[in-house]
Design an enzyme around this catalytic site. Structure first.
Site, PDB file in Angstrom:
ATOM      1  N   ARG A 178     -30.057  68.127  22.937  1.00 16.93           N
ATOM      2  CA  ARG A 178     -29.721  68.976  24.093  1.00 16.93           C
ATOM      3  C   ARG A 178     -29.828  70.475  23.777  1.00 16.93           C
ATOM      4  O   ARG A 178     -29.040  71.283  24.277  1.00 16.93           O
ATOM      5  CB  ARG A 178     -28.302  68.695  24.593  1.00 16.93           C
ATOM      6  CG  ARG A 178     -28.110  67.334  25.145  1.00 16.93           C
ATOM      7  CD  ARG A 178     -28.995  67.092  26.372  1.00 16.93           C
ATOM      8  NE  ARG A 178     -28.663  65.823  26.960  1.00 16.93           N
ATOM      9  CZ  ARG A 178     -29.184  64.664  26.552  1.00 16.93           C
ATOM     10  NH1 ARG A 178     -30.092  64.641  25.595  1.00 16.93           N
ATOM     11  NH2 ARG A 178     -28.821  63.543  27.123  1.00 16.93           N
ATOM     12  N   SER A 229     -23.756  65.541  32.873  1.00 21.32           N
ATOM     13  CA  SER A 229     -22.794  65.514  31.760  1.00 21.32           C
ATOM     14  C   SER A 229     -22.233  66.911  31.526  1.00 21.32           C
ATOM     15  O   SER A 229     -22.996  67.870  31.388  1.00 21.32           O
ATOM     16  CB  SER A 229     -23.470  65.044  30.476  1.00 21.32           C
ATOM     17  OG  SER A 229     -23.998  63.758  30.638  1.00 21.32           O
ATOM     18  N   GLU A 299     -22.087  71.152  27.645  1.00 21.19           N
ATOM     19  CA  GLU A 299     -23.535  70.983  27.847  1.00 21.19           C
ATOM     20  C   GLU A 299     -23.978  71.885  28.998  1.00 21.19           C
ATOM     21  O   GLU A 299     -25.056  72.463  28.964  1.00 21.19           O
ATOM     22  CB  GLU A 299     -23.882  69.528  28.171  1.00 21.19           C
ATOM     23  CG  GLU A 299     -25.365  69.384  28.499  1.00 21.19           C
ATOM     24  CD  GLU A 299     -25.859  67.964  28.647  1.00 21.19           C
ATOM     25  OE1 GLU A 299     -25.406  67.091  27.905  1.00 21.19           O
ATOM     26  OE2 GLU A 299     -26.730  67.737  29.506  1.00 21.19           O
TER      27      GLU A 299
END
Ligand code: EPU
Length: 307
Positions: A178, A229, A299
């Site tokens: 990520r 998320s 995130e």
């Protein structure tokens, strides 16, 4: 600290393309956030490069808004110039060996995956249902179901403050879970387009894989307004599992709620404020830290003015 931006300077640079006091919530998947003081829409990567270059020249701060899916915009709104990336040209190269697709950074990634599937081109099945843009996916190395951007990218077209429009290879982006060098270094560079590698396959096989992933999403992730998320998964664990085990699923602040279905998804049940979501984020981080000694990392990106 709010940057001071002169309205006249921006009007001179962008003319009628400049919008003042533009509502942003409608452009986000969570439907949350205040206004952009200054808002400019771009409809091609050339326009995107032009607007960003002008802002670099004027030394004015900006943020680029793509699919609005991995961000939380503050209730107070954004003082920087907001550039809405609607550069959406797609060029499939199905006759190349191997086949590939060239997509501008404002293209919806999930929709691109569906188009590839219809052409019998495999490789993007994992991206079915991803609401963000190709540019956002490159920036944050989006991933799901064992696939990620790093697994597809052949090259990205990048606008660099000193060197202009450049071609970066996979290694130049230094992808990690990520994350990319662009995200880690808060670099000024901008993703203009990406070339993704594909392979020929049976349309039916691709369709089945995509449907399976979509079904998994429907089973495990809440429908409706959310940001995807909220936290990255910590090493060898899952943010959703940790938030679940500390007992926070279902917790509400105003109209924001930690999903009953998945602990790492927070939903907007109507008129949630960014501050409500922020309270839930703080609570989740605090409890997981207290009970497990794990520091969850965001995130999503927080945009706008926060106090
Ligand atoms: N789990 C719980 N309780 C919960 C939620 C999850 O115990 O409330 C457990 C699940 O049972 C499973 C594990 O945690 O054993 C992982 O859950 P899941 O399969 O839902 O995947 P995830 O790690 O939470 C990741 C991506 C998602 C992607 C899915 C599907 C991250 C941070 N998220 O979620 O990506 O869709 O896998 O592959 O890596 C996104 O990044 O925005 C996103 C939606």
């Amino acid at each position: 600290m709010s940057p001071t931006i002169s309205h006249e300077v921006l009007r001179a640079a962008f003319g009628d393309r400049l919008q003042l006091s533009a509502p942003l919530a409608r452009l986000t998947s969570a439907r949350i956030g205040g206004m952009a003081d200054y808002f400019v829409e771009v409809r091609s990567s050339t326009e995107l490069a032009g607007v960003v270059s002008q802002l670099w020249e004027l030394d004015l701060p900006y943020v680029i808004l793509g699919g609005g899916s991995n961000i939380l915009i503050s209730d107070a709104g954004v003082r920087e110039v907001v550039i809405h990336n609607r550069a959406r040209a797609v060029r499939f190269k199905e006759h190349n060996d191997p086949p590939s697709v060239h997509a501008e950074s404002g293209v919806n990634f999930g929709a691109l995956a569906r188009q590839a599937a219809q052409k019998g081109l495999s490789g993007l099945e994992w991206a079915a249902g991803i609401p963000g843009t190709v540019g956002g996916a490159v920036f944050g190395n989006a991933g799901a179901h064992g696939g990620d951007m790093a697994g597809n990218l052949q090259m990205a077209e990048i606008l660099h403050p000193q060197d202009g429009r450049q071609t970066w290879k996979l290694n130049d982006l230094d992808f990690a879970y990520r994350s990319s060098v662009l995200k880690r270094e808060h670099s000024k560079t901008v993703v203009l387009a990406a070339e993704l590698l594909l392979e020929h396959s049976e349309p039916e096989k691709i369709e089945n894989a995509m449907n399976e992933f979509l079904e998994h999403r429907r089973r495990t992730q809440p429908p409706g307004a959310s940001m995807g998320s909220m936290f990255k998964n910590p090493p060898e664990d899952y943010a959703g599992r940790l938030i679940d085990v500390v007992g926070l699923k279902g917790l509400r602040v105003g109209d924001a709620q930690i999903s009953q279905l998945h602990g790492n998804f927070f939903t907007n049940n109507g008129a949630a404020k960014a501050a409500d979501v922020r309270s839930l984020l703080d609570k989740a981080r605090e409890e997981v830290s207290k009970q497990f000694g794990v520091e969850l990392e965001l995130e999503i990106e927080l945009l706008g003015e926060w106090n």
